[in-house]
Design a protein around this motif. Structure first.
Motif, PDB file in Angstrom:
ATOM      1  N   GLU A  96       0.347 -10.279   4.014  1.00  0.00           N
ATOM      2  CA  GLU A  96      -0.726  -9.384   3.558  1.00  0.00           C
ATOM      3  C   GLU A  96      -0.156  -8.222   2.726  1.00  0.00           C
ATOM      4  OE1 GLU A  96      -3.050  -8.648   7.110  1.00  0.00           O
ATOM      5  OE2 GLU A  96      -3.423 -10.800   7.317  1.00  0.00           O
ATOM      6  N   GLY A  97       0.985  -7.717   3.158  1.00  0.00           N
ATOM      7  CA  GLY A  97       1.617  -6.642   2.384  1.00  0.00           C
ATOM      8  C   GLY A  97       2.069  -7.126   1.016  1.00  0.00           C
ATOM      9  N   ILE A  98       2.607  -8.333   0.968  1.00  0.00           N
ATOM     10  CA  ILE A  98       3.056  -8.887  -0.322  1.00  0.00           C
ATOM     11  C   ILE A  98       1.853  -9.130  -1.235  1.00  0.00           C
ATOM     12  CG2 ILE A  98       4.192 -10.865  -1.442  1.00  0.00           C
ATOM     13  CD1 ILE A  98       6.206  -9.346   0.136  1.00  0.00           C
ATOM     14  N   ASN A  99       0.773  -9.646  -0.683  1.00  0.00           N
ATOM     15  CA  ASN A  99      -0.440  -9.834  -1.498  1.00  0.00           C
ATOM     16  C   ASN A  99      -0.861  -8.510  -2.124  1.00  0.00           C
ATOM     17  OD1 ASN A  99      -0.574 -12.534  -0.854  1.00  0.00           O
ATOM     18  ND2 ASN A  99      -2.194 -12.313   0.690  1.00  0.00           N
ATOM     19  N   LEU A 100      -0.797  -7.458  -1.320  1.00  0.00           N
ATOM     20  CA  LEU A 100      -1.208  -6.142  -1.821  1.00  0.00           C
ATOM     21  C   LEU A 100      -0.255  -5.657  -2.918  1.00  0.00           C
ATOM     22  CD1 LEU A 100      -2.999  -3.615  -1.594  1.00  0.00           C
ATOM     23  CD2 LEU A 100      -1.501  -2.839   0.270  1.00  0.00           C
ATOM     24  N   MET A 101       1.048  -5.791  -2.677  1.00  0.00           N
ATOM     25  CA  MET A 101       2.016  -5.350  -3.703  1.00  0.00           C
ATOM     26  C   MET A 101       1.810  -6.118  -5.005  1.00  0.00           C
ATOM     27  SD  MET A 101       5.537  -5.096  -1.483  1.00  0.00           S
ATOM     28  CE  MET A 101       5.425  -4.494   0.196  1.00  0.00           C
ATOM     29  N   GLU A 102       1.565  -7.419  -4.863  1.00  0.00           N
ATOM     30  CA  GLU A 102       1.398  -8.232  -6.077  1.00  0.00           C
ATOM     31  C   GLU A 102       0.158  -7.795  -6.854  1.00  0.00           C
ATOM     32  OE1 GLU A 102       1.248 -12.480  -5.388  1.00  0.00           O
ATOM     33  OE2 GLU A 102       2.030 -12.861  -7.399  1.00  0.00           O
ATOM     34  N   ALA A 103      -0.910  -7.510  -6.132  1.00  0.00           N
ATOM     35  CA  ALA A 103      -2.143  -7.057  -6.799  1.00  0.00           C
ATOM     36  C   ALA A 103      -1.911  -5.708  -7.469  1.00  0.00           C
ATOM     37  CB  ALA A 103      -3.288  -6.973  -5.784  1.00  0.00           C
ATOM     38  N   CYS A 104      -1.134  -4.832  -6.827  1.00  0.00           N
ATOM     39  CA  CYS A 104      -0.836  -3.529  -7.435  1.00  0.00           C
ATOM     40  C   CYS A 104      -0.102  -3.720  -8.758  1.00  0.00           C
ATOM     41  CB  CYS A 104       0.015  -2.674  -6.488  1.00  0.00           C
ATOM     42  SG  CYS A 104      -0.906  -2.025  -5.094  1.00  0.00           S
ATOM     43  N   VAL A 105       0.913  -4.571  -8.736  1.00  0.00           N
ATOM     44  CA  VAL A 105       1.707  -4.784  -9.958  1.00  0.00           C
ATOM     45  C   VAL A 105       0.820  -5.422 -11.037  1.00  0.00           C
ATOM     46  CG1 VAL A 105       3.650  -6.055 -10.944  1.00  0.00           C
ATOM     47  CG2 VAL A 105       3.889  -4.887  -8.727  1.00  0.00           C
ATOM     48  N   ALA A 106       0.020  -6.413 -10.624  1.00  0.00           N
ATOM     49  CA  ALA A 106      -0.816  -7.116 -11.607  1.00  0.00           C
ATOM     50  C   ALA A 106      -1.804  -6.170 -12.284  1.00  0.00           C
ATOM     51  CB  ALA A 106      -1.563  -8.267 -10.918  1.00  0.00           C
ATOM     52  N   HIS A 107      -2.261  -5.159 -11.552  1.00  0.00           N
ATOM     53  CA  HIS A 107      -3.311  -4.287 -12.092  1.00  0.00           C
ATOM     54  C   HIS A 107      -2.795  -2.890 -12.449  1.00  0.00           C
ATOM     55  CE1 HIS A 107      -6.262  -7.381 -11.433  1.00  0.00           C
ATOM     56  NE2 HIS A 107      -5.801  -7.532 -10.202  1.00  0.00           N
ATOM     57  N   GLY A 108      -1.479  -2.747 -12.507  1.00  0.00           N
ATOM     58  CA  GLY A 108      -0.912  -1.506 -13.040  1.00  0.00           C
ATOM     59  C   GLY A 108      -0.954  -0.309 -12.108  1.00  0.00           C
ATOM     60  N   VAL A 109      -1.118  -0.522 -10.786  1.00  0.00           N
ATOM     61  CA  VAL A 109      -1.051   0.613  -9.846  1.00  0.00           C
ATOM     62  C   VAL A 109       0.409   1.040  -9.750  1.00  0.00           C
ATOM     63  CG1 VAL A 109      -1.481   1.394  -7.490  1.00  0.00           C
ATOM     64  CG2 VAL A 109      -2.982  -0.315  -8.523  1.00  0.00           C
ATOM     65  N   GLN A 110       0.655   2.335  -9.863  1.00  0.00           N
ATOM     66  CA  GLN A 110       2.059   2.763  -9.976  1.00  0.00           C
ATOM     67  C   GLN A 110       2.611   3.465  -8.751  1.00  0.00           C
ATOM     68  OE1 GLN A 110       1.987   4.741 -13.752  1.00  0.00           O
ATOM     69  NE2 GLN A 110       2.234   2.801 -14.827  1.00  0.00           N
ATOM     70  N   ARG A 111       1.753   3.741  -7.762  1.00  0.00           N
ATOM     71  CA  ARG A 111       2.254   4.453  -6.575  1.00  0.00           C
ATOM     72  C   ARG A 111       1.804   3.729  -5.310  1.00  0.00           C
ATOM     73  NH1 ARG A 111       0.112   8.253  -9.999  1.00  0.00           N
ATOM     74  NH2 ARG A 111       1.526   9.830 -10.802  1.00  0.00           N
ATOM     75  N   PHE A 112       2.727   3.612  -4.364  1.00  0.00           N
ATOM     76  CA  PHE A 112       2.451   2.835  -3.149  1.00  0.00           C
ATOM     77  C   PHE A 112       3.039   3.585  -1.962  1.00  0.00           C
ATOM     78  CE2 PHE A 112       2.782  -0.540  -0.076  1.00  0.00           C
ATOM     79  CZ  PHE A 112       1.928  -1.561  -0.476  1.00  0.00           C
ATOM     80  N   ILE A 113       2.235   3.795  -0.945  1.00  0.00           N
ATOM     81  CA  ILE A 113       2.753   4.426   0.286  1.00  0.00           C
ATOM     82  C   ILE A 113       2.609   3.433   1.431  1.00  0.00           C
ATOM     83  CG2 ILE A 113       2.461   6.312   1.924  1.00  0.00           C
ATOM     84  CD1 ILE A 113       2.008   8.145  -0.319  1.00  0.00           C
ATOM     85  N   LEU A 114       3.720   3.150   2.076  1.00  0.00           N
ATOM     86  CA  LEU A 114       3.759   2.168   3.162  1.00  0.00           C
ATOM     87  C   LEU A 114       3.885   2.871   4.507  1.00  0.00           C
ATOM     88  CD1 LEU A 114       4.127  -0.812   4.172  1.00  0.00           C
ATOM     89  CD2 LEU A 114       6.597  -0.435   3.935  1.00  0.00           C
ATOM     90  N   SER A 115       2.998   2.511   5.446  1.00  0.00           N
ATOM     91  CA  SER A 115       3.150   2.953   6.838  1.00  0.00           C
ATOM     92  C   SER A 115       4.219   2.103   7.478  1.00  0.00           C
ATOM     93  CB  SER A 115       1.875   2.688   7.638  1.00  0.00           C
ATOM     94  OG  SER A 115       0.799   3.354   7.119  1.00  0.00           O
ATOM     95  N   SER A 116       5.331   2.724   7.819  1.00  0.00           N
ATOM     96  CA  SER A 116       6.339   1.983   8.558  1.00  0.00           C
ATOM     97  C   SER A 116       6.516   2.636   9.933  1.00  0.00           C
ATOM     98  CB  SER A 116       7.634   1.894   7.753  1.00  0.00           C
ATOM     99  OG  SER A 116       8.531   1.002   8.382  1.00  0.00           O
ATOM    100  N   THR A 117       7.594   2.323  10.615  1.00  0.00           N
ATOM    101  CA  THR A 117       7.609   2.616  12.046  1.00  0.00           C
ATOM    102  C   THR A 117       8.980   2.958  12.599  1.00  0.00           C
ATOM    103  OG1 THR A 117       7.178   1.627  14.215  1.00  0.00           O
ATOM    104  CG2 THR A 117       7.876   0.133  12.501  1.00  0.00           C
ATOM    105  N   ALA A 118       8.975   3.704  13.686  1.00  0.00           N
ATOM    106  CA  ALA A 118      10.201   3.978  14.449  1.00  0.00           C
ATOM    107  C   ALA A 118      10.717   2.728  15.142  1.00  0.00           C
ATOM    108  CB  ALA A 118       9.921   5.053  15.497  1.00  0.00           C
TER     109      ALA A 118
END
Ligand code: UFG
Length: 325
Positions: A96-118
Motif C-alpha cells: 500500500e505504501g509503494i502504491n502511494l509512492m508510485e502515485a505521488c511520483v506519477a502525479h508530480g507530488v514532491q513532498r512525502f511524510i511517512l509515519s514510522s515507528t520506534a
C-alpha cells in the motif's frame, strides 16, 4: 498547502488533519475505514473513501486533489498482532505504501511524510534511541515500516521526491475533539481509562519480569498533538532536504507508573493483574528527540504524562463509546 492525509480517519491521522486545518492548509483525507472512523474526520477536510491496495483509487484521488504533499498514516500498526498475522503486515503495509509512492511520483507530488515507528528498535543498545541507532526491527510491523523507509530512500534518489520519516514512540492523549478509539482496543492508556470508567474490571499487566526497575515495560509516551505539530515543522523543512526524526518525550514510564499516574488523575482504584509477557514487546523504548529539537525547534508542549492522561480522560468521559457516541 494542499495535503492529502492517508489514514486521516485514524487516531494520529485525524488529529494531524485537525492541526493542519487550524493552520489554514487544505486537507483531503483518504481512508478505507478498515480501522478509522468517519466521525473522526474533520468536517472541513475533503473526504475520499478509498483503498491504498488499489493503484487506481489512490491515483484518482491524487489526480483530483493535486496535493503539494502527502502524509501517510494509513497502516496496520499493532506490534502484537503482527506477531500472529505477519503477512498482513509485511505485505499490506509495504504494497500500500509503494502504491502511494508510485502515485505521488506519477502525479508530480514532491513532498512525502511517512509515519514510522520506534519498533524499528527491537533490542535497543542505548538508553535513549537516536536516529543513528542501529535498526533491528522488533516485529513484522517494525520490519514493514523499515522496508517503507528504504523504499522511500530509493524513490527519492530516483525521482527527487522529498521525504520526512517521523518515527513515533508511544502516541497517546487527545485533542479537545479527537481521541484514541481502536476496535478492539489494545493500547495501554485507553484500556486503563476504560477500567477507571467502569467499562472493564481490571487491566492485565503484560509481564513484571522485565529487566527494568519495577519489572514492567518502559515506554516513551508522547502527546498526539505534539506529534501532529512535528508534522507541520517537518513539512516546512522539506524545502531544503530529506529528514529523519525521532518523536518522543525523552522520558520513560513503566506500565506500573502509567497506572499510578492514571489512578491519581482519575481518582479511580484501577485493579491490575499480572499476566504473561506479550509477544514482540521490547523491555524499554525511550527516544532521543534532540535532532528535531535542534534542527526545527520542536519541543513537546503537552507531553507530561499527567497531561497526556488527563486529556485522554476528558475525551473518554465525553465519548464513553469513542466515536460510537
Ligand atoms: N500493556 C499492558 N497491558 C495492556 C496493554 C498494554 O501491560 O493491556 C503494556 C504493553 O505490554 C507495553 C505497554 O503497555 O509494554 C504499551 O503498550 P501499547 O499496546 O499501548 O503500545 P506498544 O508499545 O505495544 O506500541 C505502540 C504502538 C506501535 C508503536 C510502538 C512504539 O501501537 O505502533 O508504540 O513504541 F510501534
Amino acid at each position: 498547502m494542499r495535503i492529502l492525509v492517508t489514514g486521516g480517519a485514524g487516531y494520529v491521522g485525524s488529529v494531524t488533519s485537525e492541526v493542519l486545518l487550524h493552520q489554514s492548509h487544505d486537507v483531503a483525507v483518504f481512508d478505507n475505514l478498515s480501522q478509522g472512523h468517519r466521525a473522526a474526520v474533520p468536517a472541513a477536510a475533503q473526504w475520499v473513501q478509498g483503498d491504498l491496495s488499489s493503484p487506481q483509487e489512490i491515483g484518482a484521488a491524487i489526480r483530483h486533489f493535486q496535493p503539494d504533499a502527502v502524509m501517510h498514516f494509513a497502516a496496520r500498526s499493532l506490534v502484537s498482532e503482527s506477531m500472529t498475522h505477519p503477512f498482513a503486515y509485511l505485505r499490506d503495509n509495504l504494497v500500500e505504501g509503494i502504491n502511494l509512492m508510485e502515485a505521488c511520483v506519477a502525479h508530480g507530488v514532491q513532498r512525502f511524510i511517512l509515519s514510522s515507528t520506534a519498533n524499528l528498535f527491537g533490542a535497543p543498545e542505548s538508553v535513549f534511541i537516536d536516529e543513528e541507532a542501529a535498526v533491528s526491527p522488533g516485529s513484522p510491523y517494525g520490519e514493514s515500516k523499515w522496508a517503507l523507509e528504504r523504499a522511500l530512500h530509493w524513490v527519492s534518489e530516483v525521482s527527487g521526491l522529498r521525504y520526512a520519516i517521523l518515527r513515533y514512540f508511544n502516541a497517546a492523549g487527545a485533542s479537545e475533539q479527537r481521541g484514541e478509539h481502536h476496535e478492539p482496543e489494545t493500547h495501554l492508556i485507553p484500556l486503563v481509562l476504560q477500567v477507571a470508567a467502569g467499562q472493564r474490571e481490571h487491566i492485565t499487566i503484560f509481564g513484571d519480569d522485565y529487566d527494568t526497575p519495577d519489572g514492567t515495560c518502559i515506554r516513551d509516551y508522547i502527546h498526539v498533538v505534539d506529534l501532529a505539530e512535528a508534522h507541520l515543522l517537518a513539512l516546512q523543512a522539506l524545502d531544503t532536504r530529506n529528514r529523519v526524526y525521532h518523536l518522543g518525550n525523552g522520558k520513560g514510564f513503566s506500565v506500573q507508573q502509567v497506572l499510578e499516574v492514571t489512578r491519581a488523575v482519575t481518582g479511580a482504584t484501577i485493579p491490575a493483574q499480572i499476566g504473561a509477557r506479550r509477544s514482540g514487546d521490547p523491555a524499554r523504548l525511550v527516544a532521543s528527540s534532540d535532532r528535531i529539537r535542534e534542527e526545527l525547534g520542536w519541543s513537546p508542549r503537552l507531553s507530561a504524562l499527567e497531561q497526556i492522561v488527563a486529556s485522554a480522560w476528558r475525551w473518554q468521559q465525553r465519548h464513553p463509546q469513542g466515536y460510537g457516541t
